[in-house]
Enzyme design. Structure first.
Site, PDB file in Angstrom:
ATOM      1  N   ALA A 126      31.491  43.687  46.019  1.00  9.81           N
ATOM      2  CA  ALA A 126      32.240  42.996  44.963  1.00  9.81           C
ATOM      3  C   ALA A 126      32.604  43.944  43.834  1.00  9.81           C
ATOM      4  O   ALA A 126      32.768  43.538  42.695  1.00  9.81           O
ATOM      5  CB  ALA A 126      31.398  41.844  44.405  1.00  9.81           C
ATOM      6  N   ALA A 127      32.755  45.232  44.155  1.00  7.44           N
ATOM      7  CA  ALA A 127      32.941  46.202  43.076  1.00  7.44           C
ATOM      8  C   ALA A 127      34.402  46.465  42.740  1.00  7.44           C
ATOM      9  O   ALA A 127      34.716  46.980  41.670  1.00  7.44           O
ATOM     10  CB  ALA A 127      32.251  47.507  43.431  1.00  7.44           C
ATOM     11  N   ASN A 176      39.977  44.157  62.195  1.00  4.61           N
ATOM     12  CA  ASN A 176      38.621  44.308  61.658  1.00  4.61           C
ATOM     13  C   ASN A 176      38.460  43.491  60.373  1.00  4.61           C
ATOM     14  O   ASN A 176      38.970  43.884  59.329  1.00  4.61           O
ATOM     15  CB  ASN A 176      38.373  45.793  61.346  1.00  4.61           C
ATOM     16  CG  ASN A 176      37.046  45.992  60.639  1.00  4.61           C
ATOM     17  OD1 ASN A 176      36.081  45.273  60.914  1.00  4.61           O
ATOM     18  ND2 ASN A 176      36.993  46.965  59.737  1.00  4.61           N
ATOM     19  N   ALA A 208      38.824  -6.900  21.886  1.00  4.75           N
ATOM     20  CA  ALA A 208      39.892  -5.898  21.862  1.00  4.75           C
ATOM     21  C   ALA A 208      39.904  -5.155  20.536  1.00  4.75           C
ATOM     22  O   ALA A 208      39.780  -5.741  19.475  1.00  4.75           O
ATOM     23  CB  ALA A 208      41.236  -6.579  22.079  1.00  4.75           C
ATOM     24  N   GLY A 267      34.871  53.791  47.759  1.00  2.00           N
ATOM     25  CA  GLY A 267      35.118  53.239  49.092  1.00  2.00           C
ATOM     26  C   GLY A 267      33.994  52.350  49.597  1.00  2.00           C
ATOM     27  O   GLY A 267      32.904  52.293  49.026  1.00  2.00           O
ATOM     28  N   ARG A 311      45.728  43.626  42.268  1.00  3.00           N
ATOM     29  CA  ARG A 311      46.882  42.780  42.611  1.00  3.00           C
ATOM     30  C   ARG A 311      46.760  41.356  42.095  1.00  3.00           C
ATOM     31  O   ARG A 311      47.700  40.577  42.166  1.00  3.00           O
ATOM     32  CB  ARG A 311      47.107  42.804  44.130  1.00  3.00           C
ATOM     33  CG  ARG A 311      47.766  44.089  44.591  1.00  3.00           C
ATOM     34  CD  ARG A 311      47.966  44.116  46.080  1.00  3.00           C
ATOM     35  NE  ARG A 311      46.720  44.354  46.798  1.00  3.00           N
ATOM     36  CZ  ARG A 311      46.560  44.147  48.103  1.00  3.00           C
ATOM     37  NH1 ARG A 311      47.558  43.674  48.819  1.00  3.00           N
ATOM     38  NH2 ARG A 311      45.416  44.390  48.685  1.00  3.00           N
ATOM     39  N   ARG A 365      32.620   9.749  28.080  1.00  7.31           N
ATOM     40  CA  ARG A 365      32.225  11.110  27.692  1.00  7.31           C
ATOM     41  C   ARG A 365      30.716  11.284  27.827  1.00  7.31           C
ATOM     42  O   ARG A 365      30.001  10.361  28.218  1.00  7.31           O
ATOM     43  CB  ARG A 365      32.713  11.382  26.275  1.00  7.31           C
ATOM     44  CG  ARG A 365      34.241  11.462  26.204  1.00  7.31           C
ATOM     45  CD  ARG A 365      34.737  11.363  24.782  1.00  7.31           C
ATOM     46  NE  ARG A 365      34.060  12.321  23.938  1.00  7.31           N
ATOM     47  CZ  ARG A 365      33.923  12.216  22.622  1.00  7.31           C
ATOM     48  NH1 ARG A 365      34.434  11.163  21.988  1.00  7.31           N
ATOM     49  NH2 ARG A 365      33.277  13.123  21.940  1.00  7.31           N
ATOM     50  N   GLU A 376      42.248  52.565  60.248  1.00  9.35           N
ATOM     51  CA  GLU A 376      42.819  51.923  59.072  1.00  9.35           C
ATOM     52  C   GLU A 376      44.343  51.861  59.206  1.00  9.35           C
ATOM     53  O   GLU A 376      44.947  52.759  59.796  1.00  9.35           O
ATOM     54  CB  GLU A 376      42.430  52.687  57.812  1.00  9.35           C
ATOM     55  CG  GLU A 376      40.972  52.554  57.449  1.00  9.35           C
ATOM     56  CD  GLU A 376      40.540  51.103  57.308  1.00  9.35           C
ATOM     57  OE1 GLU A 376      41.050  50.411  56.424  1.00  9.35           O
ATOM     58  OE2 GLU A 376      39.705  50.650  58.113  1.00  9.35           O
TER      59      GLU A 376
HETATM   60  C1  UD1 Z   1      38.548  47.134  54.468  1.00  7.57           C
HETATM   61  C2  UD1 Z   1      38.314  47.832  55.803  1.00  7.57           C
HETATM   62  C3  UD1 Z   1      39.353  47.381  56.795  1.00  7.57           C
HETATM   63  C4  UD1 Z   1      39.270  45.878  56.940  1.00  7.57           C
HETATM   64  C5  UD1 Z   1      39.425  45.208  55.591  1.00  7.57           C
HETATM   65  C6  UD1 Z   1      39.176  43.732  55.725  1.00  7.57           C
HETATM   66  C7  UD1 Z   1      37.361  49.932  55.143  1.00  7.57           C
HETATM   67  C8  UD1 Z   1      37.595  51.382  54.954  1.00  7.57           C
HETATM   68  N1  UD1 Z   1      38.396  49.236  55.579  1.00  7.57           N
HETATM   69  O1  UD1 Z   1      39.813  47.587  54.025  1.00  7.57           O
HETATM   70  O2  UD1 Z   1      39.145  47.989  58.058  1.00  7.57           O
HETATM   71  O3  UD1 Z   1      40.266  45.449  57.825  1.00  7.57           O
HETATM   72  O4  UD1 Z   1      38.488  45.734  54.656  1.00  7.57           O
HETATM   73  O5  UD1 Z   1      39.246  43.111  54.499  1.00  7.57           O
HETATM   74  O6  UD1 Z   1      36.261  49.467  54.958  1.00  7.57           O
HETATM   75  N2  UD1 Z   1      34.868  47.561  47.604  1.00  7.57           N
HETATM   76  C9  UD1 Z   1      33.811  47.971  46.840  1.00  7.57           C
HETATM   77  N3  UD1 Z   1      33.725  49.276  46.488  1.00  7.57           N
HETATM   78  C10 UD1 Z   1      34.638  50.184  46.872  1.00  7.57           C
HETATM   79  C11 UD1 Z   1      35.718  49.764  47.660  1.00  7.57           C
HETATM   80  C12 UD1 Z   1      35.800  48.443  48.020  1.00  7.57           C
HETATM   81  O7  UD1 Z   1      32.961  47.182  46.466  1.00  7.57           O
HETATM   82  O8  UD1 Z   1      34.478  51.356  46.516  1.00  7.57           O
HETATM   83  C13 UD1 Z   1      34.974  46.154  47.969  1.00  7.57           C
HETATM   84  C14 UD1 Z   1      36.203  45.533  47.375  1.00  7.57           C
HETATM   85  O9  UD1 Z   1      35.896  44.883  46.143  1.00  7.57           O
HETATM   86  C15 UD1 Z   1      36.622  44.535  48.426  1.00  7.57           C
HETATM   87  C16 UD1 Z   1      36.059  45.090  49.726  1.00  7.57           C
HETATM   88  O10 UD1 Z   1      35.098  46.047  49.355  1.00  7.57           O
HETATM   89  O11 UD1 Z   1      36.018  43.282  48.224  1.00  7.57           O
HETATM   90  C17 UD1 Z   1      37.132  45.670  50.615  1.00  7.57           C
HETATM   91  O12 UD1 Z   1      37.704  46.776  49.956  1.00  7.57           O
HETATM   92  P1  UD1 Z   1      39.205  47.146  50.104  1.00  7.57           P
HETATM   93  O13 UD1 Z   1      39.478  48.376  49.352  1.00  7.57           O
HETATM   94  O14 UD1 Z   1      40.050  45.960  49.844  1.00  7.57           O
HETATM   95  O15 UD1 Z   1      39.246  47.515  51.653  1.00  7.57           O
HETATM   96  P2  UD1 Z   1      40.453  47.283  52.573  1.00  7.57           P
HETATM   97  O16 UD1 Z   1      41.465  48.312  52.318  1.00  7.57           O
HETATM   98  O17 UD1 Z   1      40.868  45.869  52.512  1.00  7.57           O
END
Ligand code: UD1
Ligand code: CA
Length: 448
Positions: A9-10, A169, A378, A77, A15, A331, A154
């Site tokens: 959730a980081a 995936n 009333a 990542g 967007r 309320r 990817e």
């Molecule tokens: C990722 C997968 C992809 C998959 C997709 C599904 C990878 C490299 N790719 O891509 O194969 O199809 O999810 O949704 O894993 N997040 C962190 N820290 C980070 C980066 C991301 O907590 O440093 C969290 C984001 O908040 C998000 C989730 O991980 O909730 C996915 O990250 P995002 O960058 O959206 O990955 P995708 O490009 O969607």
């Protein structure tokens, strides 16, 4: 086998174009991350570890003790994100489930199937896959000749042929902990400067391990939310899922698409919901009720056989056989006992109406206690606020409050007493007497 979970959730969720962290955007009254936490907590015995980064403090504050937290700063990542859970989890579990706070439709059943499969073989990686016509930017699943998963590619790195693959995936895995923590440190840096969790799949294959996977039959389960458009789509799907469950449990909905039931609400059988009904928060409704059209009920308990027409209820308690509306407002602290009738344009705050009490038209009761079978004429108003303090009004059993009576609190109207139309009651009225005028004076005694 001891199972733990990591919820990513980081990310900022750029967007969403929002100052609120993405995972806190509400879906049916709950922050998005709540759904992933709920599903995960149903499958593991321990508290999930949530990886927070963007808006970390705010996320922790809102989600509270439902999760443990590990900070990922900077965000390098998905692989790097999972690694942040190592200090919390290393040595404490044998399997680690990895899922996302922005995937609110993923069910506990699917996570549980994934965990069961992971337990049933000794390979280090077990994962979900999904086949869907719209790739939504997901990584593509590559399989070898025997049909086993060989790698994830990817979208950005995929060849045109690979882009045509519709097996995707979702990014949800169950790893052997003993393998995971060290493997994460061996992930190479990607051209984009990130550590991809997906690389673990290829790494495991190279090491000679077989990857096992489960196909998610319903692609909706793995919808990830990136924009407010996705948020609305997921909201509609959650609404359908919840409504379906209640309809199968015996609740009628005239128009499910305009009926909103938040996840913690409960309803009894043979209750009918008309369009424009919104049931929120900690609300519990009994059986045989008719709610709506156009009714909002929040944090309220409603008994059996009640009718709530075009009304708003917040923090109230409504016993059986109450009918109210149109246009009533209950309320905080409103308590309507068995058989109360409230007609149009009534407001009740921090007050109790006893069994069978009636309040037919245009009245306000604040900080009042009304006895059983009393009739509130009333336009009756409790003048409960003197500009500085609130004061109480007590109306006895069977009292008859004449139309347009002003009850200047603190004041008591005795049981069986009556007030004349337009009375301004500034002093207590003894039981079984009639008081009229401005200010109201007792003019005679009444038969008991
Ligand atoms: C990722 C997968 C992809 C998959 C997709 C599904 C990878 C490299 N790719 O891509 O194969 O199809 O999810 O949704 O894993 N997040 C962190 N820290 C980070 C980066 C991301 O907590 O440093 C969290 C984001 O908040 C998000 C989730 O991980 O909730 C996915 O990250 P995002 O960058 O959206 O990955 P995708 O490009 O969607
Ligand atoms: Ca994503």
């Amino acid at each position: 086998m001891k199972l733990s979970a990591v919820i990513l959730a980081a990310g900022q969720g750029t967007r969403m174009k929002s100052s609120l962290p993405k995972v806190l955007h509400p879906l049916l009254g709950k922050p998005m991350a709540w759904y992933a936490l709920q599903a995960t907590r149903q499958v593991i015995q321990s508290t999930p570890v949530m990886i927070v980064g963007y808006g970390a403090e705010q996320v922790q504050q809102v989600m509270g003790s439902q999760a443990e937290y590990a900070l990922q700063e900077p965000q390098l990542g998905t692989g790097h994100a999972v690694l942040q859970a190592e200090p919390v989890l290393r040595g404490s579990c044998e399997l680690v489930l990895v899922t996302y706070a922005d995937m609110p439709l993923l069910t506990a059943e699917t996570l549980s199937r994934l965990a069961d499969l992971a337990e049933s073989h000794d390979g280090p990686v077990t994962m979900l896959t999904v086949t869907a016509p719209d790739a939504r930017g997901f990584g593509r699943i590559l399989r070898d000749k025997s049909g086993t998963v060989s790698a994830i590619i990817e979208e950005a790195q995929a060849t045109p042929e690979q882009l045509d693959i519709h097996e995707l995936n979702p990014g949800v895995y169950c790893f052997r902990a003993g393998w995971l923590w060290d493997a994460l440190k061996r992930i190479p840096l990607s051209p984009k400067g990130e550590y991809y969790l997906t690389d673990l799949v290829g790494m495991a294959v190279v090491e000679g391990h077989a990857i096992r996977s489960i196909d998610v039959a319903d692609p909706d389960e793995v919808i990830g939310i990136n924009t407010r458009l996705h948020l609305a789509q997921a909201g509609a799907l959650l609404q359908q899922r919840i409504n379906r469950q209640w309809m199968l449990a015996g609740v009628s909905m005239v128009d499910p698409s305009s009926t909103y039931i938040e996840p913690e609400v409960t309803l009894g059988a043979d209750t009918t919901l008309w369009p424009g009904t919104y049931l929120r928060g900690d609300t519990h409704i009994g059986s045989g009720c008719v709610i709506g059209p156009n009714t909002i009920v929040q944090d309220t308990r409603v008994g059996d056989h009640c009718t709530l027409l075009a009304s708003v209820l917040e923090g109230a308690l409504v016993e059986d056989h109450v009918d109210m509306g149109p246009y009533c407002h209950l309320r905080q602290g409103a308590h309507l006992a068995h058989g109360v009738h409230m007609g149009n344009f009534g407001e009740v705050k921090n007050s109790t109406l006893g069994p069978g009490a009636k309040m037919g038209h245009f009245s306000y009761l604040g900080d009042a206690t009304v006895g059983a079978e009393a009739n509130i004429g009333a336009g009756t108003i409790t003048c409960n606020f003197d500009g500085t303090q609130k004061h109480e009004t007590v109306i006895g059993e069977g009292a008859f409050i004449g139309s347009d009576t002003m009850l200047v609190a603190p004041v008591k109207v005795g049981e069986g007493a009556r007030t004349g139309a337009g009375a301004v009651v500034t002093r207590d009225i003894p039981p079984h007497t009639l008081a009229v005028g401005v200010p109201a004076r007792v003019i005679r005694e009444l038969k008991k």
